[in-house]
Design a protein around this motif. Structure first.
Motif, PDB file in Angstrom:
ATOM      1  N   UNK A  93       1.265  -8.794   3.715  1.00 35.82           N
ATOM      2  CA  UNK A  93       0.438  -7.626   3.390  1.00 35.82           C
ATOM      3  C   UNK A  93       0.005  -7.740   1.937  1.00 35.82           C
ATOM      4  N   UNK A  94      -1.305  -7.811   1.718  1.00 33.89           N
ATOM      5  CA  UNK A  94      -1.848  -7.894   0.361  1.00 33.89           C
ATOM      6  C   UNK A  94      -2.418  -6.535  -0.019  1.00 33.89           C
ATOM      7  N   UNK A  95      -1.805  -5.886  -0.998  1.00 34.09           N
ATOM      8  CA  UNK A  95      -2.382  -4.660  -1.525  1.00 34.09           C
ATOM      9  C   UNK A  95      -3.274  -5.048  -2.687  1.00 34.09           C
ATOM     10  N   UNK A  96      -4.595  -5.003  -2.463  1.00 33.09           N
ATOM     11  CA  UNK A  96      -5.566  -5.443  -3.468  1.00 33.09           C
ATOM     12  C   UNK A  96      -6.275  -4.246  -4.097  1.00 33.09           C
ATOM     13  N   UNK A  97      -5.532  -3.157  -4.282  1.00 36.94           N
ATOM     14  CA  UNK A  97      -6.116  -1.923  -4.805  1.00 36.94           C
ATOM     15  C   UNK A  97      -5.805  -1.734  -6.286  1.00 36.94           C
ATOM     16  N   UNK A  98      -6.602  -0.906  -6.939  1.00 37.13           N
ATOM     17  CA  UNK A  98      -6.432  -0.660  -8.374  1.00 37.13           C
ATOM     18  C   UNK A  98      -5.335   0.373  -8.587  1.00 37.13           C
ATOM     19  N   UNK A 109       8.704  -0.408  -1.567  1.00 41.68           N
ATOM     20  CA  UNK A 109       9.762   0.332  -0.876  1.00 41.68           C
ATOM     21  C   UNK A 109       9.374   0.634   0.567  1.00 41.68           C
ATOM     22  N   UNK A 110       8.089   0.862   0.806  1.00 41.66           N
ATOM     23  CA  UNK A 110       7.611   1.138   2.166  1.00 41.66           C
ATOM     24  C   UNK A 110       7.919  -0.035   3.095  1.00 41.66           C
ATOM     25  N   UNK A 111       7.770  -1.260   2.573  1.00 42.02           N
ATOM     26  CA  UNK A 111       7.954  -2.449   3.408  1.00 42.02           C
ATOM     27  C   UNK A 111       9.364  -3.029   3.333  1.00 42.02           C
ATOM     28  N   UNK A 116       8.092  -7.600   6.468  1.00 41.79           N
ATOM     29  CA  UNK A 116       6.766  -7.827   5.888  1.00 41.79           C
ATOM     30  C   UNK A 116       6.912  -8.390   4.478  1.00 41.79           C
ATOM     31  N   UNK A 117       6.068  -9.340   4.133  1.00 39.11           N
ATOM     32  CA  UNK A 117       6.041  -9.883   2.776  1.00 39.11           C
ATOM     33  C   UNK A 117       4.877  -9.248   2.017  1.00 39.11           C
ATOM     34  N   UNK A 118       5.191  -8.555   0.933  1.00 39.39           N
ATOM     35  CA  UNK A 118       4.170  -7.881   0.133  1.00 39.39           C
ATOM     36  C   UNK A 118       3.669  -8.795  -0.972  1.00 39.39           C
ATOM     37  N   UNK A 119       2.342  -8.915  -1.060  1.00 37.48           N
ATOM     38  CA  UNK A 119       1.692  -9.636  -2.150  1.00 37.48           C
ATOM     39  C   UNK A 119       0.843  -8.643  -2.932  1.00 37.48           C
ATOM     40  N   UNK A 140       3.683 -12.257  -6.638  1.00 41.44           N
ATOM     41  CA  UNK A 140       4.712 -11.929  -5.650  1.00 41.44           C
ATOM     42  C   UNK A 140       5.408 -13.175  -5.156  1.00 41.44           C
ATOM     43  N   UNK A 141       5.915 -13.122  -3.929  1.00 34.13           N
ATOM     44  CA  UNK A 141       6.662 -14.238  -3.343  1.00 34.13           C
ATOM     45  C   UNK A 141       5.782 -15.492  -3.323  1.00 34.13           C
ATOM     46  N   UNK A 142       6.306 -16.579  -3.866  1.00 41.38           N
ATOM     47  CA  UNK A 142       5.488 -17.752  -4.167  1.00 41.38           C
ATOM     48  C   UNK A 142       4.800 -18.355  -2.940  1.00 41.38           C
TER      49      UNK A 142
END
Length: 295
Positions: A93-98, A109-111, A116-119, A140-142
């Motif tokens: 999951x990529x959160x690409x928000x400002x 914390x949600x994930x 799920x791997x958060x980027x 995030x995780x490499x």
């Protein structure tokens, strides 16, 4: 094989920037899904034009995609993450928000414990339409960062992996926006001040000579902030939050947020003029009867 070895990719939601990101994933060879539920006609038209495949629900999107990119207004970022997590998503999951690094921690914390791997993603520049104009910073995780970066390699959305944890990409994005977007609010304030004292034309002439290429160099440049102010206002709130986290003054960002809030009724209106925006500030309120400067 799709770059980054992703199969189905989900994009939430294909607004102007999200559609640009989706287009580059399609260009890389990915099959891209989106969620039509609750979206407007303009978003639907963009999705159809790009050939995105509709998902009937968040659950279907979560079940069929192994990468989900969230590109939405900052205020909605946590809610979108919660919906995807509740749907049982188990991919990247990529959160690409400002959003601020602290907000990214909330999303983390949600994930937590879901598989799920958060980027963390930070997009700088306009929706990608030409090479070199738009960057996607990732932290995030490499391994997950490398896979997302590989997906966009060679596209108009240039990936820039950052070493370090989730939060670094967001911090860089907001730091850049703090200068780049607050400069529009500052220019508008200077124009409103000058207009109130009858020296606006003189200020613009001076700025064109002394500060060419800046938002103060002409109200035509300033006008571009109007259609985007509805997105920039919550971004300023995130910058203020991030500033407070490190002990820096938050007042600059809060004042810019107040400025952009007065322009929110110009959402997506590419015909708005810089004079109109200056008038909104001088009137002390936003609205259709505010009188543009010089009219």
């Amino acid at each position: 094989m799709v770059h980054g070895e992703f199969g189905e990719v989900g994009v939430l939601h294909p607004g102007a920037m999200g559609a640009g990101v989706a287009a580059q994933a399609v260009a890389a060879g990915a099959s891209v899904r989106w969620l039509p539920q609750g979206r407007g006609a303009a978003t639907r038209q963009r999705a159809e034009r790009l050939g995105l495949k509709p998902a009937a629900s968040v659950g279907e999107l979560a079940a069929t995609c192994d990468l989900v990119l969230s590109v939405c207004p900052p205020a909605a970022a946590l809610s979108v993450a919660e919906q995807v997590a509740a749907a049982g998503f188990r991919g990247v999951y990529v959160d690409a928000n400002a959003v601020s690094p602290e907000r990214m921690a909330d999303i983390g914390e949600v994930f937590e414990g879901t598989g799920t791997t958060l980027v963390d993603g930070g997009i700088t520049g306009p929706p990608p339409r030409e090479a070199g104009s738009t960057r996607l910073y990732l932290s995030g995780e490499e391994t997950a960062v490398a896979r997302v970066s590989a997906l966009f390699d060679g596209t108009l959305l240039t990936p820039f992996p950052l070493p370090g944890p989730v939060g670094r990409a967001s911090a860089l994005k907001l730091s850049f926006a703090a200068y780049n977007k607050i400069s529009y609010a500052l220019a508008a304030h200077a124009c409103a001040l000058a207009d109130g004292h009858g020296v606006l034309d003189d200020l613009l002439d001076l700025a064109a000579q002394a500060l060419p290429g800046t938002p103060l160099a002409g109200t035509g440049r300033l006008a571009s902030a109007g259609p985007r102010a509805w997105r920039w206002e919550p971004e300023m709130r995130e910058i203020a939050r991030a500033s407070r986290e490190v002990g820096a003054p938050a007042a600059f960002a809060e004042a810019a947020a107040e400025t952009f809030a007065r322009w929110e009724h110009h959402k997506d209106d590419e015909t708005v003029t810089g004079a109109r925006l200056v008038a909104d500030l001088r009137e002390g309120r936003a609205g259709p009867d505010a009188r543009p400067a010089g009219e």
